[in-house]
Scaffold this active site. Structure first.
Site, PDB file in Angstrom:
ATOM      1  N   GLU A 299       8.338 -23.966  29.853  1.00  0.00           N
ATOM      2  CA  GLU A 299       9.412 -23.215  30.521  1.00  0.00           C
ATOM      3  C   GLU A 299       8.951 -21.974  31.272  1.00  0.00           C
ATOM      4  OE1 GLU A 299      12.264 -25.896  28.505  1.00  0.00           O
ATOM      5  OE2 GLU A 299      10.231 -25.255  28.124  1.00  0.00           O
TER       6      GLU A 299
ATOM      7  N   TYR B 143       6.881 -19.514  30.180  1.00  0.00           N
ATOM      8  CA  TYR B 143       6.528 -18.345  29.377  1.00  0.00           C
ATOM      9  C   TYR B 143       5.002 -18.188  29.330  1.00  0.00           C
ATOM     10  CZ  TYR B 143      11.454 -18.267  28.064  1.00  0.00           C
ATOM     11  OH  TYR B 143      12.826 -18.195  28.100  1.00  0.00           O
TER      12      TYR B 143
ATOM     13  N   ARG C 125       5.436 -26.875  21.998  1.00  0.00           N
ATOM     14  CA  ARG C 125       6.341 -27.205  23.101  1.00  0.00           C
ATOM     15  C   ARG C 125       5.507 -27.305  24.372  1.00  0.00           C
ATOM     16  NH1 ARG C 125      12.030 -26.318  23.673  1.00  0.00           N
ATOM     17  NH2 ARG C 125      12.655 -27.386  25.595  1.00  0.00           N
TER      18      ARG C 125
ATOM     19  N   HIS D  25      11.747 -21.720  34.134  1.00  0.00           N
ATOM     20  CA  HIS D  25      13.041 -21.097  34.416  1.00  0.00           C
ATOM     21  C   HIS D  25      13.202 -20.772  35.900  1.00  0.00           C
ATOM     22  CE1 HIS D  25      14.372 -21.016  30.358  1.00  0.00           C
ATOM     23  NE2 HIS D  25      13.489 -20.145  29.941  1.00  0.00           N
TER      24      HIS D  25
ATOM     25  N   GLN E  54      28.294 -22.086  30.289  1.00  0.00           N
ATOM     26  CA  GLN E  54      29.103 -20.889  30.506  1.00  0.00           C
ATOM     27  C   GLN E  54      29.087 -19.915  29.332  1.00  0.00           C
ATOM     28  OE1 GLN E  54      33.042 -21.653  32.158  1.00  0.00           O
ATOM     29  NE2 GLN E  54      32.281 -23.506  33.110  1.00  0.00           N
TER      30      GLN E  54
END
Length: 686
Positions: free
Chosen positions: A167, A169, A217, A255, A342
C-alpha cells in the site's frame, strides 16, 4: 458446517497454530488505538466479532517507532510500559476464543507529521510533508525497531504479527525505484531494494521464535509508475518465505495509485487473479483481499484455487457475525459491506473514529446498545428507506412490536435508486438484508400503501421516515417536456443524446455517470490494469469505452465541482466523468429552459479555463457571456426537500412522534446519517 461453504469454513494449520476457518479479519485502523482508554472499546469491538465467528483478527496498524506513526502521537509499540493497554485487548480476545495478530506498519512518507522518514526525500502526492531520508544507521535501527516491536507484541499476548509491506508504506517504498534512489546496500538494484523487507522478516522470526505467526503483507500489484515487475514481486515472496513468514497476505495498489482497488466500483473479488499467480509459485499459504464481501464469493475464490485464505476487513464492520451466519446457512441475514467508504476509510483518513454506514454500532459497541426493552410498545414506522428500515429492525430487535408502511411496492426508498448507478449495485444487498431481518423479527410490513393518520391510530409511538422529494430549482421552463428529475431518469425514463445535468453534488455526479456509462466497458481496460502481469507495476494506458451520451454538468456555485465528495472515493468519481468527457460549467445563472436547451449566462471560456487551472474559487466578477446550451434533455439534480406532510398532520399529537432521515434533514442523500440517527433513536427508547 454447511456444505455450501466447505472451503471457506475448513480449518487450516499454520505452524503450531490452527485457524478455525479460511477467513482472516483484516487490518483496520479504528481511531481507538490512540484514544486514552480506547483499548476497552477496542476490546469490545473485537470480542463481538470473535463471538460472531471471527478466527484470526489483525489489528489496525501500529508503528514500530514514533516516526513511523501516521500522525502526531499516533499508535506505536516500542517500550514495555505500553504493554498493559495491549494486554487488555489480547486477553479479551483470547477469553472469547479468538486469535489476534498485531499489524506492524511504518507509514514512511505517508506520515503526516514533520518527523516523517523515507528511503529517499521524495514527497508523496497525497501528503504535504517531504520526508527526511533515512541514513544507513537509521535504516538499521528501523529494522531493529520492527524486530523489537514484534517481540513486544508477543509479550503483550498477540498470537502473531502482520508486517505491512504494501500500500505504499515504508517497506513498499524501499522496493520501488521511484521512491528509493539510494545507492548504498539498501538500494540501487532490485536485490538491494528487497533487503529491507527480507531483513525485517528474518529478524522478526529470529526474535519471536518458531511458534509465532508472522504474516507479511506483500504488494502484489503496485499500480504506480516505475514500480516492481511481477517477477520481482515473486522473488520477494520467495525471499520472505525463506526468511520465515508463515502467511503472505496480498496487497493491491498504493494509496496514491489513481486506480480504484477497494471502492464499490471495483468488481467483486476483482484482484484474486493476482493472488493465484502468487500461490502457484510459493509454498506458504496465500491470503487474498479486496472486494470480497459475501460468503458465496469467498467460497468461489477458494474453490477455484485463487488463494488459501480470504482476508476481509470492512465486511466485519458491517456484520460482526459474518462467519457465524455463513456457518448456520443464513447468508441472507448478513449485513453486507457495500464498499461505500463513507464511515470507514473516509473517517480514518480524516482522523475520525471508524464506523460503518450500514452498521453504525461498529466501533460503538459499548455506547450504542440495543438491549431488551423494558416496555414493549406498538410502534408505527412510515417510510421504508434507509432510516425507516434501520429503525424498524433495531426497534424490533429490542422487542418492540413494529408495523412498517411504505407507499411504494418495494422496500428501500432511495437505496432502490442508488443500486441503479453503475458500480453501486451492491446497495441491493442492504435492501435484501433489511427485508430478511424484518421478516425474521416479525415486523408487519405494508407496501404499496401511503399511510394516513387514521392508519396509525393503533400505535403508542410514530416514527416518520418519509424521506425526500426532488427540489425544483425555480428556473422558468423547468416543468417543460424536455425536463426530467433524477428519480425519473434512474427509473428508466428515455433520455436524449445531449444532456444537461443541473446540479454538481453527489446526485449530479451519479446521474452523469449513469447517463454516460457504457455497459460494454471493461473495468481493467478502463483503468489501465494489466491482467497479464507483464507491465511494470501492473499499469497500462487506460482505454475507456466511448460514453453513451454527451453530458454537461451545470452548477450555480463557483466552487470546484465535487468538492464535497468523499475524500477516498471522490477522485474516482471525478476521473470516471473525465474519462466520459463530461463537461462542467460553474458559476451559471439560469434564464430559461426551452425545447432547444438552456439559456444562461456563464463565465467566458477564458475565465472558466483560469478557474479550472486554479482548482476552484472563480471570482464572481469574472467576465461572463450569455449563451444557449443546446441539449435534448435537462435532468434536475438540484437537491431535495423533506417530505413533511404527515409530520405536519400529526403535529400536536399526544403520542411521541419522531421525524428521522431525509424527512428530518434533506441535505444530499445521506444514508450514513439517516441510518445512524435511526439506530440511535431505537437504542434510546425505554
Amino acid at each position: 458446517m454447511t456444505a455450501r461453504y466447505q472451503h471457506l469454513l475448513s480449518p487450516l494449520t499454520v505452524g503450531s497454530t490452527t485457524l478455525p476457518h479460511r477467513v482472516i479479519m483484516g487490518s483496520m485502523h479504528t481511531g481507538l488505538e490512540e484514544k486514552d482508554g480506547g483499548e476497552h472499546e477496542l476490546a469490545a469491538f473485537y470480542v463481538e466479532r470473535v463471538r460472531g465467528g471471527a478466527g484470526l483478527i489483525v489489528t489496525g496498524g501500529v508503528s514500530p517507532n514514533p516516526e513511523g506513526a501516521a500522525r502526531h502521537h499516533g499508535a506505536h509499540l516500542s517500550t514495555e510500559d505500553q504493554l498493559p493497554r495491549h494486554h487488555v485487548v489480547t486477553t479479551a480476545v483470547h477469553e472469547a476464543g479468538g486469535l489476534i495478530a498485531l499489524q506492524l506498519m511504518h507509514s514512511g512518507r505517508y506520515a503526516m507529521h514533520e518527523r516523517a522518514v523515507a528511503p529517499s526525500p521524495i514527497r508523496a502526492p497525497i501528503n504535504k510533508v517531504t520526508p527526511r531520508e533515512l541514513s544507513e544507521s537509521d535504516v538499521e535501527r528501523t529494522v531493529e525497531d520492527f524486530a523489537r516491536a514484534a517481540y513486544l507484541a508477543r509479550q503483550a499476548g498477540y498470537d502473531g504479527v502482520e508486517i505491512m509491506g504494501s500500500e505504499g508504506y515504508l517497506i513498499n517504498e524501499f522496493l520501488v525505484e521511484h521512491t528509493n534512489r539510494r545507492t548504498d546496500r539498501w538500494g540501487g538494484s532490485p536485490p538491494a531494494r528487497r533487503r529491507f523487507a527480507t531483513e525485517i522478516v528474518r529478524r522478526v522470526r529470529e526474535r519471536t521464535g518458531p511458534d509465532f505467526l508472522v504474516m507479511y503483507r506483500l504488494s502484489a500489484l503496485d499500480l504506480v509508475p516505475d514500480a516492481q515487475e511481477f517477477e520481482e514481486v515473486l522473488t520477494l515472496g520467495r525471499e520472505v518465505e525463506t526468511a520465515g513468514a508463515s502467511i503472505i497476505n496480498t496487497g493491491i495498489g498504493w494509496h496514491e495509485a489513481r486506480i480504484p482497488t477497494i471502492a464499490t466500483s471495483v468488481p467483486g473479488a476483482g484482484f484474486t487473479w493476482v493472488s493465484r499467480a502468487l500461490r502457484e509459485n510459493l509454498r506458504i499459504p496465500i491470503a487474498t483481499v479486496n472486494r470480497i464481501n459475501t460468503p458465496e464469493l469467498a467460497q468461489e475464490v477458494l474453490a477455484r484455487g485463487d488463494a488459501d485464505l480470504v482476508t476481509m476487513a470492512r465486511p466485519f464492520l458491517a456484520d460482526a457475525a459474518f462467519v457465524a451466519k455463513a456457518r448456520e446457512g443464513q447468508s441472507d441475514s448478513i449485513n453486507t459491506c457495500i464498499a461505500c467508504n463513507q464511515a470507514c476509510l473516509d473517517h480514518t483518513f480524516t482522523g475520525r473514529r471508524m464506523s460503518c454506514l450500514v452498521n453504525p454500532r461498529a466501533m460503538r459497541e459499548t455506547e450504542l446498545v440495543l438491549g431488551p426493552t423494558r416496555t414493549a410498545e406498538e410502534i408505527a414506522v412510515v417510510g421504508a428507506g434507509p432510516a425507516g428500515l434501520a429503525f424498524a429492525e433495531a426497534a424490533a430487535q429490542r422487542g418492540h412490536r413494529v408495523t412498517l408502511f411504505e407507499e411504494q411496492p418495494e422496500l428501500g426508498g432511495q437505496l432502490q435508486l442508488a443500486r441503479r448507478i453503475p458500480g453501486k449495485e451492491d446497495y441491493q444487498h442492504t435492501v435484501r438484508y433489511f427485508t430478511t431481518r424484518l421478516r425474521e423479527l416479525g415486523v408487519t410490513v405494508h407496501t404499496g400503501h401511503r399511510a394516513a393518520p387514521e392508519d396509525l391510530a393503533f400505535a403508542d409511538r410514530v416514527v416518520i421516515a418519509t424521506g425526500v422529494h426532488p427540489r425544483r430549482p425555480g428556473i422558468p421552463g423547468d416543468t417543460g417536456p424536455t425536463v426530467l428529475g433524477y428519480k425519473e431518469v434512474l427509473e428508466g425514463a428515455p433520455v436524449g443524446d445531449r444532456v444537461a445535468v443541473i446540479g454538481a453534488g453527489g446526485i449530479g455526479y451519479d446521474v452523469a455517470h449513469f447517463l454516460t456509462h457504457n455497459p460494454s466497458a471493461d473495468f481493467y481496460a478502463e483503468w489501465g490494469i494489466d491482467r497479464s502481469l507483464e507491465a511494470r507495476g501492473g499499469l497500462l494506458t487506460p482505454a475507456p469505452e466511448p460514453p453513451m451520451r454527451r453530458v454537461t454538468v451545470l452548477q450555480r456555485s463557483t466552487t470546484k465541482p465535487g468538492s464535497r465528495l468523499g475524500p477516498t472515493t471522490g477522485w474516482i468519481h471525478r476521473l470516471e466523468l473525465r474519462m466520459a468527457h463530461v463537461r462542467f460549467i460553474t458559476g451559471v445563472e439560469y434564464q430559461e429552459i426551452t425545447d432547444r436547451g438552456i439559456r444562461m449566462t456563464a463565465p467566458t471560456p477564458e475565465a472558466a479555463g483560469a478557474h479550472a487551472r486554479a482548482g476552484g474559487g472563480l471570482a464572481l466578477e469574472a467576465p461572463r457571456v450569455e449563451t444557449l446550451l443546446e441539449v435534448d434533455t435537462v435532468v434536475l439534480c438540484a437537491g431535495q426537500e423533506s417530505r413533511t406532510e404527515l409530520a405536519l398532520e400529526l403535529a400536536g399529537d399526544v403520542r411521541p412522534v419522531h421525524v428521522i432521515g431525509g424527512a428530518d434533514v434533506a441535505a444530499e442523500l445521506d444514508a450514513k446519517r439517516a441510518i445512524k440517527q435511526a439506530v440511535e433513536l431505537a437504542a434510546a427508547l425505554p
